[in-house]
Scaffold this motif. Structure first.
Motif, PDB file in Angstrom:
ATOM      1  N   GLY A  48       0.773  -1.228   0.000  1.00 36.80           N
ATOM      2  CA  GLY A  48       0.000   0.000   0.000  1.00 36.80           C
ATOM      3  C   GLY A  48       0.807   1.283   0.000  1.00 36.80           C
ATOM      4  O   GLY A  48       0.234   2.373  -0.057  1.00 36.80           O
ATOM      5  N   ASP A  49       2.126   1.187   0.036  1.00 40.70           N
ATOM      6  CA  ASP A  49       2.968   2.377   0.075  1.00 40.70           C
ATOM      7  C   ASP A  49       3.242   2.873  -1.349  1.00 40.70           C
ATOM      8  O   ASP A  49       3.928   2.197  -2.119  1.00 40.70           O
ATOM      9  N   THR A  50       2.728   4.035  -1.669  1.00 36.99           N
ATOM     10  CA  THR A  50       2.836   4.563  -3.023  1.00 36.99           C
ATOM     11  C   THR A  50       4.286   4.837  -3.421  1.00 36.99           C
ATOM     12  O   THR A  50       4.698   4.515  -4.531  1.00 36.99           O
ATOM     13  N   ARG A  51       5.065   5.412  -2.533  1.00 34.35           N
ATOM     14  CA  ARG A  51       6.470   5.710  -2.861  1.00 34.35           C
ATOM     15  C   ARG A  51       7.235   4.444  -3.206  1.00 34.35           C
ATOM     16  O   ARG A  51       8.018   4.405  -4.161  1.00 34.35           O
ATOM     17  N   THR A  52       7.028   3.413  -2.429  1.00 25.21           N
ATOM     18  CA  THR A  52       7.700   2.141  -2.697  1.00 25.21           C
ATOM     19  C   THR A  52       7.203   1.557  -4.009  1.00 25.21           C
ATOM     20  O   THR A  52       8.001   1.023  -4.795  1.00 25.21           O
TER      21      THR A  52
END
Length: 57
Positions: A48-52
């Motif tokens: 769920g982490d957009t940056r990752t």
């Protein structure tokens, strides 16, 4: 979404519609040039982490 991706409003709106209204998916699509399916997979793999999800190759 325009600020997050640097996209113009029309392009951002098209991506958001293609992503079924899911902003994270649309952002990943715009920043990586990926399809809805690929962006969804990236987000799932990134928990769920957009940056990752964007950073994944």
């Amino acid at each position: 979404m325009v600020q997050a991706t640097g996209s113009d409003p029309g392009t951002a709106g098209e991506a958001l519609r293609a992503a079924g209204g899911h902003a994270k998916t649309a952002i990943v699509m715009l920043l990586t040039g990926s399809t809805v399916e690929e962006a969804t997979r990236r987000i799932e793999q990134a928990h769920g982490d957009t940056r990752t999800a964007v950073a994944r190759t």
